[in-house]
Each structure stands twice: as structure tokens, then as C-alpha cells.
Design an enzyme around this catalytic site. Structure first.
Site, short mmCIF file in Angstrom:
data_model
loop_
_atom_site.label_atom_id
_atom_site.label_comp_id
_atom_site.label_asym_id
_atom_site.label_seq_id
_atom_site.Cartn_x
_atom_site.Cartn_y
_atom_site.Cartn_z
N GLY A 154 3.20 2.15 10.95
CA GLY A 154 4.07 3.14 10.90
C GLY A 154 4.73 3.50 11.90
O GLY A 154 5.35 4.45 12.10
N ASN A 208 1.15 -1.17 -0.23
CA ASN A 208 0.01 -0.02 0.18
C ASN A 208 0.71 1.31 -0.03
O ASN A 208 1.41 1.47 1.05
CB ASN A 208 -1.00 -0.18 1.31
CG ASN A 208 -1.71 1.24 1.46
OD1 ASN A 208 -1.90 2.12 0.63
ND2 ASN A 208 -2.26 1.35 2.52
N TRP A 209 0.97 2.02 -1.20
CA TRP A 209 1.89 3.03 -1.26
C TRP A 209 1.26 4.38 -0.53
O TRP A 209 1.99 5.18 -0.68
CB TRP A 209 2.23 3.17 -2.74
CG TRP A 209 3.17 2.25 -3.48
CD1 TRP A 209 3.60 1.26 -2.86
CD2 TRP A 209 3.58 2.27 -4.84
NE1 TRP A 209 4.47 0.62 -3.69
CE2 TRP A 209 4.22 1.28 -4.67
CE3 TRP A 209 3.09 2.88 -5.72
CZ2 TRP A 209 4.90 0.56 -5.85
CZ3 TRP A 209 3.70 2.66 -7.12
CH2 TRP A 209 4.62 1.52 -7.20
N LYS A 210 -0.11 4.26 -0.18
CA LYS A 210 -0.50 5.55 0.41
C LYS A 210 -0.43 6.73 -0.21
O LYS A 210 -0.35 6.42 -1.59
CB LYS A 210 -0.03 5.59 2.04
CG LYS A 210 -0.14 4.37 2.69
CD LYS A 210 0.32 4.31 4.25
CE LYS A 210 -0.08 3.21 4.73
NZ LYS A 210 0.17 3.19 6.28
N GLY A 240 2.92 -1.23 4.35
CA GLY A 240 2.89 0.32 4.07
C GLY A 240 4.35 0.61 3.47
O GLY A 240 5.04 0.48 2.59
N GLY A 241 5.18 1.21 4.78
CA GLY A 241 6.54 1.63 4.37
C GLY A 241 7.48 1.02 3.67
O GLY A 241 8.13 1.51 2.77
N GLU A 283 -6.67 4.37 8.26
CA GLU A 283 -6.34 5.84 8.02
C GLU A 283 -7.60 6.40 7.39
O GLU A 283 -7.96 7.81 7.73
CB GLU A 283 -5.14 6.06 6.93
CG GLU A 283 -3.93 5.75 7.71
CD GLU A 283 -2.66 5.14 6.90
OE1 GLU A 283 -2.73 5.50 5.78
OE2 GLU A 283 -1.83 4.68 7.56
N GLU A 314 -5.10 -5.02 10.45
CA GLU A 314 -3.95 -4.00 10.84
C GLU A 314 -4.41 -3.17 12.30
O GLU A 314 -4.94 -2.20 12.13
CB GLU A 314 -4.02 -2.99 9.56
CG GLU A 314 -3.77 -3.57 8.38
CD GLU A 314 -3.36 -2.54 7.37
OE1 GLU A 314 -1.97 -2.86 6.62
OE2 GLU A 314 -3.82 -1.40 6.98
P1 13P Z 1 3.15 0.01 7.64
O1 13P Z 1 3.86 -1.09 7.05
O2 13P Z 1 3.88 1.35 7.21
O3 13P Z 1 3.30 0.06 9.09
O4 13P Z 1 1.83 0.51 7.07
C1 13P Z 1 0.81 -0.59 7.21
C2 13P Z 1 -0.37 -0.24 6.31
O5 13P Z 1 -1.08 0.71 7.05
C3 13P Z 1 -0.69 -0.89 5.08
O6 13P Z 1 -1.83 -0.58 4.62
#
Ligand code: 13P
Length: 255
Positions: free
Chosen positions: A176, A11-13, A237-238, A100, A170
Site C-alpha cells: 500500500g 485481496n479486497w481487505k 491489494g489496491g 496486517e 509481501e
Molecule cells: P497493495 O497491492 O495495496 O500494496 O497490497 C498488497 C497486499 O497486502 C495484498 O495482500
């Protein structure tokens, strides 16, 4: 037991320009091209979806949207993007109910359920996200919160639909933060979620549905999650932003 093919999703957000997204995907594609043990997916921001999807056509990379409209195929809904539009742009999946969106944009279980329905009707696989906050966990309510979220966020689905969806646990406190849930916590919650599915949709559908873990997944910790019986992949995510770290997560089965 039903075989569930693992899914590793990035997930690149709200990261990456179109140019950066293309550069990332061109680097990632050859790195994961022989990943047959799992499915690999990336969710770029809306602006980069079409370009990225064109570049990965014919490869083993799936492309997802990060959200979708709960409303119809088109209409006067400023700022929204419909499920059919995502399909046309090259998506096969879409993330719905990410924490989020729940936290910052007032997303409710009821809307998540409508989005999941819309996605399925348009031929997209919804990745339905759930997860408790730190306060909820500390108050001993994690299980109850996640059970309510998963029940209500799938309220529009039938057992037949359930087989097609993906769920993602999650915990908000792990996203994050570098404070990943232990594999035991993930396994326990995934087991609960599958139990809810079993009660609502029956054991056959429940044993087929994939449940991903998300929250500070890294190349260093992915293998321990994947060893848990009810963890069927990860939503990253990250660590999905860099081809190198994401491909290492994809190949969690290598030493
Ligand atoms: P991180 O891997 O950055 O903790 O994010 C997880 C996330 O929200 C994936 O959707």
C-alpha cells in the site's frame, strides 16, 4: 522442472459492501473468463463471500477468505469464522498470516501454522503470507525473518501438504505504499523461501509450491515480476479493487 500454474489473487481487505462486491465481480467475470494461462482468485470481506461465490459459480474465479479460525469446526470463539464455514460459503482458498493480521492483531507464526492446518483439513488451500518490515530489512535481517516465518508458519505441514499450499512474500514496506520491491529483491527472497522448503520438505515438494509476490503490484509492473523464475503470481491489494486494473494484471502476458 515442475510446471507451476501462475495464480493472480486479489485481496479486497476491508473494502466493499455486498452490493459493491457483486457489482465488481459481475464486471470482472467476463473480463477474465478466457484467462487460461493462470488461476484467478478474489478474497472479499467475510460478509460478501457467500453472495460473491454464488455469482461466480461455474466460472474460472476462485473465492478466498482473508482469515480463518485456528480452532475447530465450531465452538465458543466469538468473532471467529471456521474453515468448514468458509468452505460451505463457497471458498476454495484462505489467506493466513497476512502482515496486517500479524501487525495489528498479534498473529503469531504458531497461530498461522495452526490456521494453515485447519484450512487443509477442511479442504481449503491456505495462502500463507510472510514478509519483513522496513526496520528488519534495514537491519539486514530480512532473510532471517522471512526464513523463520516460513519455517514456523508451515510447521504443521508435511511434504504432501506443501504441494497444495501457496506462499505469498509481501514485504511490509511495499504494501500500500507504492514502493514495490524490485523484481530482483522479490526473486532473491522467493529463491530463499524455496530453499527453506527444499531443506524441510525435499526438492520435489519445494519445486511444486507456488510463491506469490505482493506489495504495490500494478498493471504497469506485474510483467517484470512474472518474468522471474521463482515468482509464480501475485497477491494484489489496491489494484484488485477495480475490475479494469485487476484484469490487466491477470493478463500480464499481453502487451
Ligand atoms: P497493495 O497491492 O495495496 O500494496 O497490497 C498488497 C497486499 O497486502 C495484498 O495482500
Amino acid at each position: 522442472m515442475t510446471h507451476r500454474k501462475p495464480l493472480i489473487a486479489g485481496n479486497w481487505k476491508m473494502y466493499k459492501s455486498v452490493a459493491a462486491a457483486v457489482a465488481t465481480v459481475l464486471e470482472l467475470k467476463p473480463l477474465v473468463s478466457n484467462a487460461n494461462h493462470c488461476e484467478v482468485l478474489i478474497a472479499p470481506p467475510f460478509t460478501a463471500i457467500k453472495t460473491v461465490a454464488d455469482r461466480v459459480e461455474g466460472s474460472n474465479l476462485f473465492v478466498a477468505g482473508q482469515d480463518v479460525a485456528a480452532e475447530g469446526a465450531e465452538g465458543a470463539f466469538t468473532g471467529e469464522v471456521g474453515a468448514e464455514m468458509l468452505r460451505e460459503a463457497g471458498c476454495t482458498h484462505v489467506i493466513v498470516g497476512h502482515s496486517e493480521r500479524r501487525q495489528f492483531y498479534g498473529e503469531t507464526d504458531e497461530r498461522v501454522a495452526r490456521k494453515a492446518r485447519r484450512a487443509l483439513d477442511a479442504g481449503l488451500i491456505p495462502i500463507i503470507c510472510i514478509g519483513e518490515t522496513l526496520a528488519e530489512r534495514e537491519a539486514g535481517q530480512a532473510e532471517a525473518v522471512v526464513e523463520r516465518q516460513i519455517k514456523e508458519s508451515t510447521a504443521t505441514l508435511t511434504a504432501e501438504d506443501l504441494i497444495r499450499i501457496v506462499a505469498a512474500y509481501e514485504p511490509v514496506w511495499a504494501i500500500g505504499t507504492g514502493r514495490a520491491a524490485t523484481p530482483e529483491i522479490a526473486q532473491a527472497m522467493h529463491h530463499n523461501v524455496r530453499g527453506v522448503f527444499e531443506n524441510v520438505f525435499g526438492s520435489e515438494a519445494a519445486s511444486s509450491v507456488r510463491i506469490l509476490y505482493g506489495g504495490s503490484v500494478k498493471p504497469e509492473n506485474i510483467a517484470e515480476y512474472m518474468r522471474e523464475p521463482d515468482v509464480d503470481g501475485a497477491l494484489v491489494g489496491g489494484a484488485s479493487l477495480q475490475p479494469d486494473s485487476f484484469s490487466k494484471i491477470v493478463f500480464y502476458n499481453r502487451d
